[in-house]
Write a protein that holds these residues in place. Structure first.
Motif, PDB file in Angstrom:
ATOM      1  N   ARG A 264      -0.503  25.827  10.146  1.00  0.00           N
ATOM      2  CA  ARG A 264       0.921  26.057   9.864  1.00  0.00           C
ATOM      3  C   ARG A 264       1.508  24.941   8.974  1.00  0.00           C
ATOM      4  NH1 ARG A 264       4.805  29.985   9.562  1.00  0.00           N
ATOM      5  NH2 ARG A 264       6.829  29.001   9.754  1.00  0.00           N
ATOM      6  N   VAL A 265       1.040  23.712   9.200  1.00  0.00           N
ATOM      7  CA  VAL A 265       1.551  22.581   8.399  1.00  0.00           C
ATOM      8  C   VAL A 265       1.206  22.787   6.923  1.00  0.00           C
ATOM      9  CG1 VAL A 265       1.319  20.094   7.978  1.00  0.00           C
ATOM     10  CG2 VAL A 265       1.406  20.959  10.323  1.00  0.00           C
ATOM     11  N   GLY A 266      -0.034  23.200   6.656  1.00  0.00           N
ATOM     12  CA  GLY A 266      -0.469  23.440   5.276  1.00  0.00           C
ATOM     13  C   GLY A 266       0.308  24.579   4.645  1.00  0.00           C
ATOM     14  N   LEU A 267       0.559  25.614   5.461  1.00  0.00           N
ATOM     15  CA  LEU A 267       1.320  26.772   4.961  1.00  0.00           C
ATOM     16  C   LEU A 267       2.725  26.346   4.534  1.00  0.00           C
ATOM     17  CD1 LEU A 267       1.490  30.192   6.824  1.00  0.00           C
ATOM     18  CD2 LEU A 267       3.490  29.206   5.751  1.00  0.00           C
ATOM     19  N   VAL A 268       3.391  25.618   5.422  1.00  0.00           N
ATOM     20  CA  VAL A 268       4.770  25.210   5.110  1.00  0.00           C
ATOM     21  C   VAL A 268       4.778  24.236   3.922  1.00  0.00           C
ATOM     22  CG1 VAL A 268       6.794  23.982   6.004  1.00  0.00           C
ATOM     23  CG2 VAL A 268       5.609  25.632   7.457  1.00  0.00           C
ATOM     24  N   ALA A 269       3.782  23.336   3.877  1.00  0.00           N
ATOM     25  CA  ALA A 269       3.711  22.377   2.764  1.00  0.00           C
ATOM     26  C   ALA A 269       3.593  23.126   1.436  1.00  0.00           C
ATOM     27  CB  ALA A 269       2.527  21.442   2.951  1.00  0.00           C
ATOM     28  N   MET A 270       2.740  24.144   1.409  1.00  0.00           N
ATOM     29  CA  MET A 270       2.564  24.903   0.172  1.00  0.00           C
ATOM     30  C   MET A 270       3.819  25.723  -0.169  1.00  0.00           C
ATOM     31  SD  MET A 270       0.069  24.304  -1.628  1.00  0.00           S
ATOM     32  CE  MET A 270      -1.550  23.629  -1.733  1.00  0.00           C
ATOM     33  N   ALA A 271       4.511  26.196   0.875  1.00  0.00           N
ATOM     34  CA  ALA A 271       5.757  26.938   0.630  1.00  0.00           C
ATOM     35  C   ALA A 271       6.809  26.009   0.004  1.00  0.00           C
ATOM     36  CB  ALA A 271       6.284  27.532   1.936  1.00  0.00           C
ATOM     37  N   VAL A 272       6.864  24.782   0.510  1.00  0.00           N
ATOM     38  CA  VAL A 272       7.825  23.817  -0.041  1.00  0.00           C
ATOM     39  C   VAL A 272       7.467  23.480  -1.489  1.00  0.00           C
ATOM     40  CG1 VAL A 272       8.666  21.434   0.163  1.00  0.00           C
ATOM     41  CG2 VAL A 272       8.425  22.837   2.209  1.00  0.00           C
ATOM     42  N   VAL A 273       6.153  23.276  -1.728  1.00  0.00           N
ATOM     43  CA  VAL A 273       5.700  22.983  -3.090  1.00  0.00           C
ATOM     44  C   VAL A 273       6.078  24.128  -4.030  1.00  0.00           C
ATOM     45  CG1 VAL A 273       3.626  22.836  -4.532  1.00  0.00           C
ATOM     46  CG2 VAL A 273       3.839  21.376  -2.527  1.00  0.00           C
ATOM     47  N   SER A 274       5.880  25.357  -3.561  1.00  0.00           N
ATOM     48  CA  SER A 274       6.211  26.534  -4.369  1.00  0.00           C
ATOM     49  C   SER A 274       7.695  26.559  -4.722  1.00  0.00           C
ATOM     50  CB  SER A 274       5.879  27.828  -3.602  1.00  0.00           C
ATOM     51  OG  SER A 274       4.543  28.136  -3.768  1.00  0.00           O
ATOM     52  N   ALA A 275       8.510  26.318  -3.700  1.00  0.00           N
ATOM     53  CA  ALA A 275       9.959  26.348  -3.937  1.00  0.00           C
ATOM     54  C   ALA A 275      10.347  25.289  -4.963  1.00  0.00           C
ATOM     55  CB  ALA A 275      10.702  26.127  -2.624  1.00  0.00           C
ATOM     56  N   LEU A 276       9.786  24.077  -4.801  1.00  0.00           N
ATOM     57  CA  LEU A 276      10.079  23.001  -5.754  1.00  0.00           C
ATOM     58  C   LEU A 276       9.618  23.371  -7.159  1.00  0.00           C
ATOM     59  CD1 LEU A 276       9.225  19.517  -4.176  1.00  0.00           C
ATOM     60  CD2 LEU A 276      11.384  20.265  -5.183  1.00  0.00           C
ATOM     61  N   ALA A 277       8.400  23.935  -7.231  1.00  0.00           N
ATOM     62  CA  ALA A 277       7.825  24.304  -8.534  1.00  0.00           C
ATOM     63  C   ALA A 277       8.708  25.336  -9.224  1.00  0.00           C
ATOM     64  CB  ALA A 277       6.411  24.844  -8.354  1.00  0.00           C
ATOM     65  N   SER A 278       9.162  26.320  -8.449  1.00  0.00           N
ATOM     66  CA  SER A 278      10.005  27.373  -9.038  1.00  0.00           C
ATOM     67  C   SER A 278      11.357  26.828  -9.460  1.00  0.00           C
ATOM     68  CB  SER A 278      10.214  28.508  -8.031  1.00  0.00           C
ATOM     69  OG  SER A 278       9.008  29.183  -7.820  1.00  0.00           O
ATOM     70  N   ILE A 279      11.933  25.991  -8.602  1.00  0.00           N
ATOM     71  CA  ILE A 279      13.269  25.479  -8.911  1.00  0.00           C
ATOM     72  C   ILE A 279      13.246  24.638 -10.185  1.00  0.00           C
ATOM     73  CG2 ILE A 279      15.055  23.844  -8.129  1.00  0.00           C
ATOM     74  CD1 ILE A 279      14.491  24.924  -5.264  1.00  0.00           C
ATOM     75  N   THR A 280      12.275  23.716 -10.284  1.00  0.00           N
ATOM     76  CA  THR A 280      12.253  22.835 -11.463  1.00  0.00           C
ATOM     77  C   THR A 280      11.958  23.616 -12.740  1.00  0.00           C
ATOM     78  OG1 THR A 280       9.971  22.285 -10.935  1.00  0.00           O
ATOM     79  CG2 THR A 280      11.651  20.694 -10.295  1.00  0.00           C
ATOM     80  N   SER A 281      10.968  24.504 -12.678  1.00  0.00           N
ATOM     81  CA  SER A 281      10.613  25.213 -13.915  1.00  0.00           C
ATOM     82  C   SER A 281      11.689  26.238 -14.274  1.00  0.00           C
ATOM     83  CB  SER A 281       9.244  25.895 -13.797  1.00  0.00           C
ATOM     84  OG  SER A 281       9.231  26.754 -12.696  1.00  0.00           O
ATOM     85  N   PHE A 282      12.255  26.892 -13.248  1.00  0.00           N
ATOM     86  CA  PHE A 282      13.261  27.924 -13.529  1.00  0.00           C
ATOM     87  C   PHE A 282      14.566  27.289 -14.007  1.00  0.00           C
ATOM     88  CE2 PHE A 282      16.386  31.197 -12.716  1.00  0.00           C
ATOM     89  CZ  PHE A 282      15.717  32.331 -13.118  1.00  0.00           C
ATOM     90  N   ASN A 283      14.946  26.186 -13.397  1.00  0.00           N
ATOM     91  CA  ASN A 283      16.179  25.504 -13.810  1.00  0.00           C
ATOM     92  C   ASN A 283      16.095  25.120 -15.283  1.00  0.00           C
ATOM     93  OD1 ASN A 283      17.535  22.527 -14.103  1.00  0.00           O
ATOM     94  ND2 ASN A 283      18.782  23.857 -12.833  1.00  0.00           N
TER      95      ASN A 283
END
Lengths: 456, 118
Positions: A264-283
């Protein structure tokens, strides 16, 4: 030359370049490039694509050194091949990049829905797009220290998780890390690998803000090295920890890897990374695209309503909302069809195309403007630009050539080709017939305008 | 080629137009910047100070550390300050160079568009 109060340094140049390329859909694409190969040797294709991107980055650096402006790509092409070619290529490039946002938000929503299933995927898509549009309307840009923290955080998280998963005691062996398979399969993997670096060159507008121009080529080089490491390590991690059949049909392979390796820790870590990746590139993507639309409209090359500015925040709200509508429509289409892979092929193709055009621009400007000062000159005479032009032309074709070993991808490849042709035709028709009409409208207004300058 | 005096006259008019425009003052209310302008053909420098959207000072030469640096021919600078030139078009053609953040470039263009629409 006076120095700006807030000049940008090398760490921010690297973070901006890497952050723009590190999107959630890139993490998904990272696994796609290796599916046609026997084991986990896809990292070699990632590396090869990164290495040839270095050559392309040199071409960008030479052009930015000649014209250090955020008007960038359009200006380079205009100086080399004229305004019509510049409008077509730049609009196609920005337009396709906006279309990719559809798949980016779809993949991010799939990640967040997997991590937090109580919320429907559609809500994640529209919530994310709306949030990003509001952030842009308010004029908030993720730049400077925020960009540094987000990018280096993502790099450390992905690289660290992948390295720890593979090197910890009891880790499973890496399957066939050097077995390339067929030459065609590897070459196509390299072509798709180009997609992973899509956007690294969007750092060139920082030429207007850096302390020293040479930081731009240096920063792009470091960025490509970091991206190659991150994507390479993640690719090996995914191929080692998750069965290939599961990866092949998934839009969230990096999350499956995180879960398989660390629960679960790895799953949430990757979800957070995804959100960050999308926010920075999309912004950054929405910021650049909306300013591009605004500038086009100010130049009478796009409808005039796109110049409308927010009364309090001075942001081009009409351009932002137009892009928001387009992105939402694309996201809805991807959500309905699930055809996110089409955009990976499309992105790889458009990146190859723009690199070819940049290399040809370097060659052309060497002949037409030989005496213009170049802060950076691609080494080796005209050899490198020629290599870039030929190599990326071949990769462009390879993106669309069907691989008999991967019949499942043929539909996405065909879809990408058709989409590219349709968008190109629409853009060419727009530039050929509609832009002259818009300019004609502008001409009488300009002609009748009385000059205010005394004696002018 | 515009002289330093002509550019300063243009800047005086520009200050009057900007400070007298309520819409612009509202839009730029949180914009405080120091700008340097350079005539690329004459080598003349000019400084302009904007405090919360109001142009509070301008002068020949460089004063302080700038947030924005604009390079253009003296004629373009003069025409731009008189509102006879669309700076966006010149910027897109690489004839006006701006060293600044994208937001500041946008704000700079917005000023011209608000006080001289079209």
């Amino acid at each position: 030359m006076t120095q700006l109060r807030k000049a940008v340094g090398l760490p921010t140049v690297i973070a901006t370049s890497s952050g723009l390329a590190l999107a959630t859909v890139s993490l998904t694409a990272d696994v796609q490039i290796g599916l046609g190969m026997p084991g986990a040797a896809g990292w070699l294709a990632v590396l090869a694509a990164g290495l040839i991107s270095v050559l392309a980055s040199w071409c960008f650096a030479e052009l930015v050194g000649m014209f250090p402006t955020a008007a960038g790509i359009k200006l380079f092409i205009e100086k080399a091949f004229g305004e019509k070619a510049a409008l077509i290529c730049a609009t196609l490039y920005v337009g396709i990049t906006v279309l990719i946002v559809g798949s980016e938000s779809y993949v991010l929503a799939a990640v967040l829905h997997y991590a937090f299933p109580a919320v429907h995927q559609a809500w994640w898509v529209f919530g994310f797009l709306t949030l990003m549009a509001l952030v842009n309307l308010r004029g908030i840009a993720i730049t400077g220290i925020a960009q540094d923290v987000a990018t280096y955080g993502m790099v450390l998280a992905i690289g660290g998780l992948a390295a720890w998963a593979l090197l910890r005691p009891g880790a499973p062996p890496i399957p066939a890390p050097f077995e390339l398979g067929t030459g065609f399969g590897f070459a196509q993997a390299v072509a798709l690998g180009v997609f992973l670096y899509l956007g690294f060159e969007w750092v060139t507008p920082l030429a207007e803000e850096v302390t020293d121009f040479r930081l731009i080529p240096k920063g792009m080089l470091w960025s490509l090295a970091i991206l190659a490491f991150v994507y390479g390590a993640l690719h090996i991690g995914m191929m080692t920890m998750v069965p290939k059949e599961v990866l092949a049909g998934s839009s969230i392979p990096h999350v499956l890897f995180g879960e398989a390796a660390f629960g679960r820790v790895g799953l949430v870590a990757m979800a957070v990374v995804s959100a960050l990746a999308s926010i920075t590139s999309f912004n950054a993507g929405l910021l650049t695209a909306s300013r591009f639309l605004y500038a086009m409209a100010r130049d009478w090359a796009a409808p005039r309503f796109l110049t409308r500015l927010h009364p309090d925040w001075a942001t081009p709200w009409a351009a932002i909302l137009t892009l928001y509508g387009l992105c939402t429509a694309m996201a809805a289409a991807v959500l309905t069809t699930g055809a996110f892979k089409l955009f990976i092929f499309l992105g790889a193709a458009i990146e190859c195309m723009i690199f070819v055009v940049m290399a040809l621009s370097v060659l052309r400007l060497r002949r037409t403007m030989p005496d213009l000062v170049r802060d950076f000159r691609v080494p080796g005479g005209t050899l490198v630009p020629w290599v870039v032009a030929v190599l990326y032309s071949v990769l462009f074709v390879l993106v669309f050539l069907p691989d008999p070993g991967r019949p499942a991808e043929h539909g996405a490849q065909l879809g990408a080709l058709v989409t590219l042709l349709v968008v190109a035709a629409v853009v060419a028709a727009y530039v050929q017939w509609l832009v002259p009409v818009l300019r004609k409208k502008a001409a009488p207004a300009g002609g009748q305008k009385r000059r205010r300058r005394p004696g002018g | 080629m515009a002289t330093s005096t002509e550019i300063l006259e243009a800047l005086a008019d520009y200050q009057e137009q900007c400070n007298g425009n309520a819409r612009l003052r509202r839009m730029q209310k949180d914009w405080t910047k120091r700008l340097h302008f350079r005539g690329t053909d004459t080598g003349d420098w000019f400084t302009m100070v904007v405090v919360e959207g109001e142009i509070t000072a301008f002068s020949a030469g460089t004063e302080g550390v700038p947030d924005i640096v604009v390079h253009a021919t003296s004629e373009d600078l003069c025409d731009m300050f008189w509102g006879d030139l669309n700076p966006s078009q010149k910027y897109l053609r690489g004839e006006i160079l701006v060293k600044a953040s994208p937001e500041d470039v946008m704000r700079l263009d917005a000023i011209t568009m608000i006080i001289w629409p079209g």
